[in-house]
Design a protein around this motif. Structure first.
Motif, mmCIF file in Angstrom:
data_model
loop_
_atom_site.group_PDB
_atom_site.id
_atom_site.type_symbol
_atom_site.label_atom_id
_atom_site.label_comp_id
_atom_site.label_asym_id
_atom_site.label_seq_id
_atom_site.Cartn_x
_atom_site.Cartn_y
_atom_site.Cartn_z
ATOM 1 N N LEU A 1 5.535 10.372 -6.641
ATOM 2 C CA LEU A 1 5.601 9.681 -7.938
ATOM 3 C C LEU A 1 4.950 10.514 -9.040
ATOM 4 C CD1 LEU A 1 4.829 5.936 -7.097
ATOM 5 C CD2 LEU A 1 6.966 6.879 -8.006
ATOM 6 N N VAL A 2 3.811 11.101 -8.726
ATOM 7 C CA VAL A 2 3.117 11.932 -9.718
ATOM 8 C C VAL A 2 3.989 13.141 -10.079
ATOM 9 C CG1 VAL A 2 1.110 13.452 -10.078
ATOM 10 C CG2 VAL A 2 0.793 11.163 -9.102
ATOM 11 N N LEU B 1 2.044 -8.606 -11.674
ATOM 12 C CA LEU B 1 0.709 -8.002 -11.751
ATOM 13 C C LEU B 1 0.349 -7.224 -10.486
ATOM 14 C CD1 LEU B 1 -1.088 -10.961 -13.531
ATOM 15 C CD2 LEU B 1 -0.771 -8.662 -14.463
ATOM 16 N N ASP B 2 1.252 -7.282 -9.487
ATOM 17 C CA ASP B 2 0.969 -6.534 -8.254
ATOM 18 C C ASP B 2 1.445 -5.082 -8.322
ATOM 19 O OD1 ASP B 2 -0.235 -8.673 -6.968
ATOM 20 O OD2 ASP B 2 1.709 -9.480 -6.323
ATOM 21 N N ILE B 3 2.116 -4.721 -9.400
ATOM 22 C CA ILE B 3 2.587 -3.334 -9.535
ATOM 23 C C ILE B 3 1.379 -2.399 -9.451
ATOM 24 C CG2 ILE B 3 3.670 -1.670 -11.127
ATOM 25 C CD1 ILE B 3 5.224 -4.088 -12.339
ATOM 26 N N GLU B 4 1.521 -1.379 -8.628
ATOM 27 C CA GLU B 4 0.433 -0.396 -8.482
ATOM 28 C C GLU B 4 0.582 0.664 -9.577
ATOM 29 O OE1 GLU B 4 -1.965 -0.539 -6.323
ATOM 30 O OE2 GLU B 4 -1.231 -1.800 -4.697
ATOM 31 N N VAL B 5 -0.514 0.938 -10.265
ATOM 32 C CA VAL B 5 -0.479 1.909 -11.363
ATOM 33 C C VAL B 5 -1.225 3.171 -10.921
ATOM 34 C CG1 VAL B 5 -1.071 2.328 -13.783
ATOM 35 C CG2 VAL B 5 -0.402 0.015 -13.033
ATOM 36 N N VAL B 6 -0.484 4.271 -10.867
ATOM 37 C CA VAL B 6 -1.068 5.544 -10.422
ATOM 38 C C VAL B 6 -1.338 6.414 -11.646
ATOM 39 C CG1 VAL B 6 -0.713 7.612 -9.015
ATOM 40 C CG2 VAL B 6 0.265 5.407 -8.271
ATOM 41 N N THR B 7 -2.594 6.782 -11.825
ATOM 42 C CA THR B 7 -2.962 7.654 -12.943
ATOM 43 C C THR B 7 -3.808 8.805 -12.388
ATOM 44 O OG1 THR B 7 -4.911 6.280 -13.356
ATOM 45 C CG2 THR B 7 -2.970 5.803 -14.680
ATOM 46 N N LEU B 8 -4.001 9.820 -13.197
ATOM 47 C CA LEU B 8 -4.823 10.940 -12.742
ATOM 48 C C LEU B 8 -6.240 10.812 -13.282
ATOM 49 C CD1 LEU B 8 -2.305 13.903 -13.188
ATOM 50 C CD2 LEU B 8 -2.882 12.661 -11.093
ATOM 51 N N ARG B 9 -7.183 11.087 -12.405
ATOM 52 C CA ARG B 9 -8.607 11.110 -12.774
ATOM 53 C C ARG B 9 -9.146 12.445 -12.295
ATOM 54 N NH1 ARG B 9 -7.812 8.089 -15.610
ATOM 55 N NH2 ARG B 9 -8.284 5.924 -15.970
ATOM 56 N N MET C 1 0.854 -1.208 0.000
ATOM 57 C CA MET C 1 0.000 0.000 0.000
ATOM 58 C C MET C 1 0.889 1.257 0.000
ATOM 59 S SD MET C 1 -3.150 1.032 0.076
ATOM 60 C CE MET C 1 -4.076 2.489 0.512
ATOM 61 N N LEU C 2 0.657 2.122 -0.970
ATOM 62 C CA LEU C 2 1.484 3.332 -1.098
ATOM 63 C C LEU C 2 0.922 4.439 -0.211
ATOM 64 C CD1 LEU C 2 1.680 3.516 -4.999
ATOM 65 C CD2 LEU C 2 3.553 2.857 -3.469
ATOM 66 N N SER C 3 1.800 5.152 0.460
ATOM 67 C CA SER C 3 1.324 6.288 1.255
ATOM 68 C C SER C 3 0.925 7.416 0.296
ATOM 69 C CB SER C 3 2.424 6.775 2.193
ATOM 70 O OG SER C 3 3.478 7.324 1.422
ATOM 71 N N SER C 4 0.100 8.333 0.777
ATOM 72 C CA SER C 4 -0.313 9.435 -0.103
ATOM 73 C C SER C 4 0.896 10.320 -0.435
ATOM 74 C CB SER C 4 -1.446 10.244 0.518
ATOM 75 O OG SER C 4 -1.092 10.646 1.804
ATOM 76 N N GLU C 5 1.881 10.377 0.465
ATOM 77 C CA GLU C 5 3.091 11.169 0.179
ATOM 78 C C GLU C 5 3.865 10.534 -0.974
ATOM 79 O OE1 GLU C 5 2.312 10.091 3.257
ATOM 80 O OE2 GLU C 5 1.790 12.000 4.205
ATOM 81 N N ARG C 6 3.934 9.203 -0.942
ATOM 82 C CA ARG C 6 4.649 8.468 -1.986
ATOM 83 C C ARG C 6 3.952 8.660 -3.334
ATOM 84 N NH1 ARG C 6 9.810 7.072 -2.234
ATOM 85 N NH2 ARG C 6 10.136 4.949 -1.544
ATOM 86 N N THR D 1 -5.258 8.225 -8.819
ATOM 87 C CA THR D 1 -6.034 7.006 -8.566
ATOM 88 C C THR D 1 -5.044 5.854 -8.646
ATOM 89 O OG1 THR D 1 -7.853 7.967 -9.814
ATOM 90 C CG2 THR D 1 -7.963 5.609 -9.433
ATOM 91 N N THR D 2 -5.125 4.919 -7.723
ATOM 92 C CA THR D 2 -4.188 3.798 -7.726
ATOM 93 C C THR D 2 -4.932 2.494 -7.932
ATOM 94 O OG1 THR D 2 -2.794 5.008 -6.180
ATOM 95 C CG2 THR D 2 -2.350 2.662 -6.405
ATOM 96 N N ARG D 3 -4.470 1.728 -8.910
ATOM 97 C CA ARG D 3 -5.044 0.395 -9.164
ATOM 98 C C ARG D 3 -3.914 -0.588 -9.415
ATOM 99 N NH1 ARG D 3 -8.589 2.284 -14.066
ATOM 100 N NH2 ARG D 3 -6.734 3.565 -14.180
ATOM 101 N N ALA D 4 -4.128 -1.822 -8.991
ATOM 102 C CA ALA D 4 -3.112 -2.843 -9.270
ATOM 103 C C ALA D 4 -3.165 -3.166 -10.760
ATOM 104 C CB ALA D 4 -3.388 -4.085 -8.451
ATOM 105 N N LEU D 5 -2.005 -3.475 -11.325
ATOM 106 C CA LEU D 5 -1.938 -3.836 -12.747
ATOM 107 C C LEU D 5 -2.876 -4.999 -13.041
ATOM 108 C CD1 LEU D 5 -0.638 -3.471 -15.518
ATOM 109 C CD2 LEU D 5 1.261 -4.912 -14.727
ATOM 110 N N ARG D 6 -3.012 -5.893 -12.057
ATOM 111 C CA ARG D 6 -3.891 -7.064 -12.215
ATOM 112 C C ARG D 6 -5.312 -6.642 -12.582
ATOM 113 N NH1 ARG D 6 -2.858 -11.334 -9.976
ATOM 114 N NH2 ARG D 6 -1.203 -10.519 -8.666
#
Ligand code: THU
Length: 133
Positions: A10-11, A102-110, A1-6, A115-120
Motif C-alpha cells: 500500500l505504501v 471508522l474501522d478503516i486502517e490508516v497507514v502513514t509514515l513516521r 489486521m493488515l500483513s506487513s507485506e500488504r 504506522t497503522t491506526r484505525a480511523l476511529r
C-alpha cells in the motif's frame, strides 16, 4: 489486521500515485492507496487549483475514484507525502473517510516507517449520521 507485506504494498502504491499528484501551488505532492474489501487497490493524488480552496487531497481523490467504480467498502488507506515526510490525514479527509466506516486502517509514515491506526482513533467522537433527524 493488515500483513506487513500488504502495508508495504500500500505504501509503495501510494508513493507511485504521488507521481501523478498535481500540486503546483504547494509543491507538496501526496499519494494515497485505498485497499478495497475485494483486495483491489485504488489510488489517488492531491489535485490543486488556482482557486486554492478547490484543491482536493489525495485521500479524498482515491475515495472518489473508488466510489465512481462502485466500490464502497474499504479496509485500509495508505498516505505518502513528499520525501516520505511524516504526514497525517487532514480533518476533512478523516471525516470524508468516516462515511465509509471508522474501522478503516490508516497507514502513514513516521520517521519513514509505516504506522497503522484505525480511523476511529484518528477521529474520536465522530459525527454519526444516525443522529440526523
Ligand atoms: N494534502 C493531502 O493531499 N493529503 C494530506 O493528508 C495532507 C495534505 C494536500 C493538500 C494540499 O494540496 C497539499 O497537500 C498541501 O497541504
Amino acid at each position: 489486521m493488515l500483513s506487513s507485506e500488504r502495508v508495504a504494498e500500500l505504501v509503495a502504491r501510494a508513493a507511485q500515485a504521488r507521481e501523478h499528484a498535481y500540486a503546483p501551488y504547494s509543491a507538496f505532492p501526496v499519494g494515497a492507496a485505498l485497499l478495497l474489501d475485494s483486495g483491489e487497490i485504488v489510488t489517488g493524488g492531491n489535485v490543486e487549483n488556482a482557486s486554492y480552496g478547490l484543491s482536493i487531497c489525495a485521500e479524498r481523490s482515491a475515495v472518489v475514484r473508488a466510489v465512481a467504480r462502485g466500490a464502497r467498502r474499504y479496509l485500509a488507506i495508505a498516505v505518502v507525502g513528499p520525501k516520505e515526510l511524516d504526514l497525517s490525514p487532514c480533518g476533512a479527509c478523516r471525516q470524508f473517510l468516516s462515511e465509509f466506516g471508522l474501522d478503516i486502517e490508516v497507514v502513514t509514515l513516521r520517521g519513514g516507517q509505516p504506522t497503522t491506526r484505525a480511523l476511529r482513533e484518528l477521529l474520536p467522537d465522530a459525527f454519526d449520521a444516525e443522529s440526523l433527524p
